[in-house]
Design an enzyme around this catalytic site. Structure first.
Site, PDB file in Angstrom:
ATOM      1  N   SER A  16      -5.588  -4.126  -0.811  1.00 59.74           N
ATOM      2  CA  SER A  16      -4.710  -4.474  -1.933  1.00 59.74           C
ATOM      3  C   SER A  16      -4.492  -5.977  -1.979  1.00 59.74           C
ATOM      4  O   SER A  16      -3.983  -6.566  -1.017  1.00 59.74           O
ATOM      5  CB  SER A  16      -3.359  -3.776  -1.792  1.00 59.74           C
ATOM      6  N   HIS A  40      -8.305  -3.258  -4.684  1.00 57.36           N
ATOM      7  CA  HIS A  40      -7.148  -2.552  -5.241  1.00 57.36           C
ATOM      8  C   HIS A  40      -6.196  -3.569  -5.874  1.00 57.36           C
ATOM      9  O   HIS A  40      -5.690  -4.472  -5.195  1.00 57.36           O
ATOM     10  CB  HIS A  40      -6.455  -1.778  -4.117  1.00 57.36           C
ATOM     11  N   ASP A  47      -2.745  -4.180  -7.767  1.00 58.49           N
ATOM     12  CA  ASP A  47      -1.428  -3.587  -7.994  1.00 58.49           C
ATOM     13  C   ASP A  47      -0.713  -4.272  -9.153  1.00 58.49           C
ATOM     14  O   ASP A  47      -0.217  -5.384  -9.020  1.00 58.49           O
ATOM     15  CB  ASP A  47      -0.585  -3.710  -6.724  1.00 58.49           C
ATOM     16  N   MET A  69       2.390  -4.436 -11.558  1.00 63.82           N
ATOM     17  CA  MET A  69       3.806  -4.027 -11.615  1.00 63.82           C
ATOM     18  C   MET A  69       4.482  -4.716 -12.790  1.00 63.82           C
ATOM     19  O   MET A  69       4.229  -5.896 -13.052  1.00 63.82           O
ATOM     20  CB  MET A  69       4.508  -4.405 -10.320  1.00 63.82           C
ATOM     21  N   HIS A  93      -4.268  -0.138 -10.171  1.00 66.53           N
ATOM     22  CA  HIS A  93      -3.134   0.788  -9.975  1.00 66.53           C
ATOM     23  C   HIS A  93      -1.986   0.306 -10.848  1.00 66.53           C
ATOM     24  O   HIS A  93      -1.350  -0.702 -10.536  1.00 66.53           O
ATOM     25  CB  HIS A  93      -2.781   0.777  -8.478  1.00 66.53           C
ATOM     26  N   MET A  96       1.517   0.381 -12.056  1.00 69.45           N
ATOM     27  CA  MET A  96       2.900   0.796 -11.787  1.00 69.45           C
ATOM     28  C   MET A  96       3.737   0.285 -12.946  1.00 69.45           C
ATOM     29  O   MET A  96       4.492  -0.691 -12.824  1.00 69.45           O
ATOM     30  CB  MET A  96       3.371   0.226 -10.435  1.00 69.45           C
ATOM     31  N   MET A 101       0.877   8.342  -3.134  1.00 73.82           N
ATOM     32  CA  MET A 101       1.656   7.235  -2.567  1.00 73.82           C
ATOM     33  C   MET A 101       2.266   7.679  -1.239  1.00 73.82           C
ATOM     34  O   MET A 101       2.858   8.757  -1.142  1.00 73.82           O
ATOM     35  CB  MET A 101       2.782   6.797  -3.511  1.00 73.82           C
ATOM     36  N   GLY A 116       6.223  -0.695  -5.120  1.00 73.97           N
ATOM     37  CA  GLY A 116       6.991  -1.903  -5.441  1.00 73.97           C
ATOM     38  C   GLY A 116       6.713  -3.049  -4.479  1.00 73.97           C
ATOM     39  O   GLY A 116       6.704  -4.202  -4.891  1.00 73.97           O
ATOM     40  N   GLY A 168       4.513  -4.416  -0.756  1.00 75.20           N
ATOM     41  CA  GLY A 168       3.613  -4.232   0.373  1.00 75.20           C
ATOM     42  C   GLY A 168       4.413  -4.255   1.668  1.00 75.20           C
ATOM     43  O   GLY A 168       5.603  -4.587   1.678  1.00 75.20           O
ATOM     44  N   GLY A 169       3.745  -3.875   2.748  1.00 74.11           N
ATOM     45  CA  GLY A 169       4.349  -4.011   4.069  1.00 74.11           C
ATOM     46  C   GLY A 169       5.413  -2.986   4.424  1.00 74.11           C
ATOM     47  O   GLY A 169       6.157  -3.184   5.377  1.00 74.11           O
ATOM     48  N   ASP A 210      -2.061   5.329  -0.531  1.00 73.41           N
ATOM     49  CA  ASP A 210      -1.630   3.942  -0.729  1.00 73.41           C
ATOM     50  C   ASP A 210      -0.226   3.739  -0.161  1.00 73.41           C
ATOM     51  O   ASP A 210       0.729   4.367  -0.615  1.00 73.41           O
ATOM     52  CB  ASP A 210      -1.642   3.650  -2.238  1.00 73.41           C
ATOM     53  N   GLY A 211      -0.134   2.839   0.803  1.00 79.06           N
ATOM     54  CA  GLY A 211       1.167   2.445   1.323  1.00 79.06           C
ATOM     55  C   GLY A 211       1.292   2.653   2.814  1.00 79.06           C
ATOM     56  O   GLY A 211       1.223   3.776   3.316  1.00 79.06           O
ATOM     57  N   GLY A 212       1.421   1.567   3.547  1.00 78.43           N
ATOM     58  CA  GLY A 212       1.676   1.655   4.982  1.00 78.43           C
ATOM     59  C   GLY A 212       0.497   2.111   5.818  1.00 78.43           C
ATOM     60  O   GLY A 212       0.669   2.486   6.984  1.00 78.43           O
ATOM     61  N   GLY A 254      -3.007  -3.097   2.396  1.00 79.17           N
ATOM     62  CA  GLY A 254      -2.664  -4.472   2.017  1.00 79.17           C
ATOM     63  C   GLY A 254      -2.398  -5.316   3.236  1.00 79.17           C
ATOM     64  O   GLY A 254      -3.246  -6.077   3.703  1.00 79.17           O
ATOM     65  N   SER A 255      -1.212  -5.134   3.811  1.00 79.66           N
ATOM     66  CA  SER A 255      -0.819  -5.990   4.930  1.00 79.66           C
ATOM     67  C   SER A 255      -1.714  -5.797   6.155  1.00 79.66           C
ATOM     68  O   SER A 255      -1.960  -6.756   6.886  1.00 79.66           O
ATOM     69  CB  SER A 255       0.653  -5.772   5.277  1.00 79.66           C
TER      70      SER A 255
HETATM   71  C1  DX5 Z   1       2.816  -0.532  -3.191  1.00 80.97           C
HETATM   72  C2  DX5 Z   1       1.406  -0.871  -3.612  1.00 80.97           C
HETATM   73  C3  DX5 Z   1       0.460  -0.815  -2.478  1.00 80.97           C
HETATM   74  C4  DX5 Z   1       0.786  -1.795  -1.387  1.00 80.97           C
HETATM   75  C5  DX5 Z   1      -0.025  -1.566  -0.174  1.00 80.97           C
HETATM   76  O1  DX5 Z   1       3.655  -0.677  -4.256  1.00 80.97           O
HETATM   77  O2  DX5 Z   1       0.952   0.036  -4.590  1.00 80.97           O
HETATM   78  O3  DX5 Z   1      -0.874  -0.948  -2.900  1.00 80.97           O
HETATM   79  O4  DX5 Z   1       0.615  -3.106  -1.802  1.00 80.97           O
HETATM   80  O5  DX5 Z   1       0.374  -2.510   0.797  1.00 80.97           O
HETATM   81  P1  DX5 Z   1       0.571  -2.078   2.323  1.00 80.97           P
HETATM   82  O6  DX5 Z   1      -0.761  -1.600   2.803  1.00 80.97           O
HETATM   83  O7  DX5 Z   1       1.020  -3.331   2.962  1.00 80.97           O
HETATM   84  O8  DX5 Z   1       1.583  -0.974   2.343  1.00 80.97           O
HETATM   85 ZN    ZN Z   2      -1.308   0.239  -4.980  1.00 80.44          ZN
END
Ligand code: DX5
Ligand code: ZN
Length: 220
Positions: A7, A32, A34, A36, A65, A67, A141, A146, A148-149, A180-182, A202-203
């Site tokens: 991401s 990816h 994101d 928003m 993606h 959002m 999800m 909203g 990352g991290g 997606d996420g964590g 992402g992170s």
């Molecule tokens: C969350 C995003 C994710 C996020 C992933 O709102 O849709 O794509 O950035 O980041 P990590 O891998 O750090 O959770």
């Molecule tokens: Zn995403």
């Protein structure tokens, strides 16, 4: 086949071009993106212009993606910008009308772009079983969108297992199931074992000293 979708939310936005090239060199399978809108989720990230500027820098598919509220109004911009896959949130669609999700997926397909539906961690994947016939991908999800991290929410694995079982039961063995996420180096194995084949990170990718090694380890 397991695919890794870093991401770019975790990249330095002032050096996005270099980040994209580094991702490609490090073995990423998709980029990816994101998006928003400051309403469906609190932050604002970027719109179609970013996707358009990234497009010529890489051959990797751009996984957008959304959002955002009212996703139907934005599909044209992201399709024209060069998105390869566009995913929209069930929650944003359901508040408009019961038909809105399917209509949006059909609109995405009308541009020759792959489409997908997304569910938040507190939504049962069964809510979108009715679009499994036209979706190229479902995105589960494992954090509330909203930021990352955030920390991985393990109950999301139930949605992954149910999605894979249902897709198989209707003959959609080709369905991409994205999470997606964590996602990180420690939990990737159990996520893959649950049936997800596209892992967003992402992170864990951008925070790694060796990006290629991190991607390889998440892939397993
Ligand atoms: C969350 C995003 C994710 C996020 C992933 O709102 O849709 O794509 O950035 O980041 P990590 O891998 O750090 O959770
Ligand atoms: Zn995403």
């Amino acid at each position: 086949m397991i695919k890794i979708a870093p991401s770019i939310l975790s990249a330095d936005f002032s050096a996005m071009g270099e980040a994209i090239k580094k991702l490609e060199k490090s073995g990423a399978d998709l980029v990816h993106c994101d998006v928003m809108d400051g309403s469906f989720v609190a932050p604002i990230t970027f719109g179609g212009q970013m996707v358009k500027n990234i497009r010529p820098l890489t051959k990797l598919p751009l996984d957008v993606h959304l959002m955002i509220e009212h996703p139907k109004t934005q599909i044209k911009f992201f399709a024209d910008a060069g998105a390869d896959i566009i995913t929209v949130h069930y929650e944003a669609c359901a508040k408009i009308s019961p038909a809105y999700l399917r209509e949006t997926l059909e609109l995405i397909r009308s541009y020759g772009v792959k489409c997908g539906a997304v569910v938040n961690p507190d939504v049962d994947i069964e809510r979108i079983f009715d679009v499994f016939d036209i979706a190229d991908m479902v995105l589960i999800m494992s954090v509330f969108p909203g930021y990352g991290g955030q920390k991985f929410i393990p109950t999301a694995l139930e949605n992954v297992k149910k999605a894979r079982a249902y897709a198989d039961s209707i003959g959609r063995t080709d369905m991409d199931i994205e999470i997606d996420g964590g996602v990180n180096l420690e939990n990737a194995a159990q996520i893959r074992a649950a049936g997800a084949n596209v892992l967003v990170a992402g992170s864990a990718v951008f925070g790694a000293e060796d990006m290629a090694a991190a991607i390889a380890k998440i892939r397993g």
